[in-house]
Design an enzyme around this catalytic site. Sequence first.
Site, PDB file in Angstrom:
ATOM      1  N   GLY A 254       0.785  -1.222   0.000  1.00  0.00           N
ATOM      2  CA  GLY A 254       0.000   0.000   0.000  1.00  0.00           C
ATOM      3  C   GLY A 254       0.816   1.270   0.000  1.00  0.00           C
ATOM      4  O   GLY A 254       0.560   2.172   0.796  1.00  0.00           O
TER       5      GLY A 254
ATOM      6  N   ILE B  85       1.390   7.918   3.575  1.00  0.00           N
ATOM      7  CA  ILE B  85       2.559   7.593   4.386  1.00  0.00           C
ATOM      8  C   ILE B  85       3.403   6.520   3.706  1.00  0.00           C
ATOM      9  O   ILE B  85       4.632   6.577   3.710  1.00  0.00           O
ATOM     10  CB  ILE B  85       2.126   7.132   5.791  1.00  0.00           C
ATOM     11  CG1 ILE B  85       1.364   8.252   6.511  1.00  0.00           C
ATOM     12  CG2 ILE B  85       3.336   6.698   6.622  1.00  0.00           C
ATOM     13  CD1 ILE B  85       0.722   7.810   7.811  1.00  0.00           C
TER      14      ILE B  85
ATOM     15  N   TYR C  36     -11.920  -0.968  12.771  1.00  0.00           N
ATOM     16  CA  TYR C  36     -10.556  -0.469  12.561  1.00  0.00           C
ATOM     17  C   TYR C  36      -9.717  -0.642  13.814  1.00  0.00           C
ATOM     18  O   TYR C  36      -8.579  -1.142  13.760  1.00  0.00           O
ATOM     19  CB  TYR C  36     -10.611   1.007  12.154  1.00  0.00           C
ATOM     20  CG  TYR C  36      -9.248   1.635  11.954  1.00  0.00           C
ATOM     21  CD1 TYR C  36      -8.508   1.385  10.800  1.00  0.00           C
ATOM     22  CD2 TYR C  36      -8.697   2.466  12.925  1.00  0.00           C
ATOM     23  CE1 TYR C  36      -7.257   1.957  10.607  1.00  0.00           C
ATOM     24  CE2 TYR C  36      -7.445   3.041  12.745  1.00  0.00           C
ATOM     25  CZ  TYR C  36      -6.732   2.790  11.591  1.00  0.00           C
ATOM     26  OH  TYR C  36      -5.489   3.354  11.418  1.00  0.00           O
TER      27      TYR C  36
END
Length: 411
Positions: free
Chosen positions: A129, A134, A289
């Site tokens: 990813g 980031i 999450y």
Amino acid sequence: MPVQLPDSDSEDELPPAWEERATSDGFVYYVNHQSKTTQWSHPRTGKMKRVSGDLPIGWSRHVEEATGKVIFVEEKTQRKSYTDPRLAFAVEEAPSQVGELRQRFDSGTNALQVLHGRDLSGKVALITGCNAGIGFETARSLALHGCEVLFACRDEKATKAAIAKIFHEKEAAGSRCKYIPLDLASLRSTKRCAEQVKQLCKHIDMLILNAGVFALPHSITDDGYERTFQVNHLAHFYLTNQLAELFDHTSRIVVVSSESHRMSTLPASGLSESDLCPPPHKFWSMLAYNNSKLCNVLFAMELAKRWKSRGISVFVLHPGNMVSSALSRNWWFYRVLFAVVRPFTKSLQQAASTTIYCATAHELTGLTSLYFNNCYVCDPSGASKNEPLQQSLWQISENMVERALQTTDNA
């Protein structure tokens, strides 16, 4: 406003009257010309250093006949120096205990500052990813310092555009980047990614599990599992184990988690699949999450124990609070919230610094099973240190992967 970099590649400037030297076998010592004394530890940090036993290519060591002093000569230019050229690559000896670590960086440090003076040529990093946010700054920083970076991402177009951006900034850095297809919502895709990586590489120095989703509505992957749990934990669990043969005592596994793991509601005992993949009427995106981020820490801690005998370092970290990235893209409310707090949070470069520190810092050599925030070790939640919970998650994850792959094969 850019942060000022150090004046030199040395992490620690010597006080006046001090000089750094090295013995022929690579031990660094310090000379105080004022007091006419020597010592093995750095006069400011108290740390000892070592250098490679060999001189850089093209340098030779001689003894001056007139003075009896050791002198170093660069054969090509015949440049002479009394300073050992190996000192440019001196590194602190790794601490034997966590308590011996000193904090060199903080929340204001960016990733490129952590890498200042580092040459990562010959190193290979696989990052999930990393075509935006980031992860992109992590990949970019490593590539700019000589590392070969494998971009394991779902979106081919966006990933190739990200690599092109690095290529435009520095051609050599961009040429060291390669796209590997990976859709973490598919364990089949995860398996194909691992197989392709094993064809390309014999060794991985850094595996950085960076990809993640946030604020997704309840949905089920083709493998039959809740999407947030599978993308953030289960597929990363599977990918890491599939690549096990490519790691050795020089490798580091870096798991990007979050301080949100402290707000998980996973039970401390009796963990079940329904806790990890709740039905729609028990599902809340923020809680899913938080639970997936606790899974990240639990996985890292259990992996560290299982691979400790192999000398593999495993670290887990929090990159920063509400950093402005693509993570909030799935719901307008979070996009607005992240935009409002943006002036008060870390930049993407600052958010990538802890990941870079965990992946490259010399002083972490030999250490494992540590949680980091702001480039320094800190204590994770009590739940994350629950060993039965770590073991339970590992076993359930193994069972879920095996069942999903069997189902796909029989379909």
